[in-house]
Enzyme design. Sequence first.
Site, short mmCIF file in Angstrom:
data_model
loop_
_atom_site.label_atom_id
_atom_site.label_comp_id
_atom_site.label_asym_id
_atom_site.label_seq_id
_atom_site.Cartn_x
_atom_site.Cartn_y
_atom_site.Cartn_z
N GLU A 152 9.72 -7.86 7.02
CA GLU A 152 9.42 -8.98 7.48
C GLU A 152 10.20 -9.31 8.91
O GLU A 152 9.89 -9.98 9.70
CB GLU A 152 9.14 -10.14 6.54
N HIS A 155 9.45 -7.48 12.06
CA HIS A 155 8.35 -8.04 12.36
C HIS A 155 8.78 -9.08 13.60
O HIS A 155 8.18 -9.00 14.59
CB HIS A 155 7.37 -8.70 11.29
#
Length: 291
Positions: A152, A155
């Site tokens: 994450e 990202h």
Amino acid sequence: MGKRILYFLLTNILVLLTISIIFTLIPGTWKYIGEDGQLQLGTLLIFSAIIGFTGSFISLSMSRWMAKRIMGVQIIEPNGRLTEQEKEVVEKVHRLARAAGLMHMPEVGIYQAKEVNAFATGPSKKRSLVAVSSGLLNEMDDDAIEGVIAHEVAHIANGDMVTMTLLQGIVNTFVVFLARIAAFIVSRFVKEELAPIIHFIAIIFFQLIFSVLGSLVVFAYSRHREFHADRGGADLAGKDKMKHALESLKLYSNRMREEETAIATLKINGTKKTSFFSTHPSLDERISRLK
């Protein structure tokens, strides 16, 4: 990430529709039908681009706020009184964010859900959020959790939300453009006094249809970016931890498939087979690519 994309797309459709209705109802605003009754395609394209990119950037600015409200994310204040579990989550996010070269630490949150899931969102690297589910913390071991969080954070470091917004802006432009062309054609087949009403209704109808079709492009891009985030997660947490995280998610997914008749497709654990409406590739494909 799947839920982030889903909420972003739903918000985008609603925002785009609202802006389109406002522009359509204001008399004389961007008149793209000439006095000869024909479409002015150049004017319509500019009109569509303004609405399309405005809608996508408004959706981006709302993304973090929407995620918090819809998912019920409880933000962890780093300087507050924290449980041991909360301290570990914050420490992992901040350590991996620093390793990724982020100048501003993401907000960190936990939301209550049995599902094994996590997502990152936010309008910029400076105003980002990493949220994990209580199910993820309860089901996965420490290395798997770190691999998921690294994915994450990758990202955010990759700027995927901004890139997604630019892509969505292009998709929105074509959605608005084609919807109005289709509505114009339909309105030519009804009585002149009914044409404005039919044109307005047709715009809403075709814009919703084309928005759903356009989301397939966004889903395809999302699946492509997952491989990049896996590689980024491997760089941050280590390839073994990233691979272990994916394999743990696969084991969890298989166990859930045995206990339930179906598993939602828009979650971090993906599906056994990739579909056009999946935001994530299959875990088998992701593990294979990572190897």
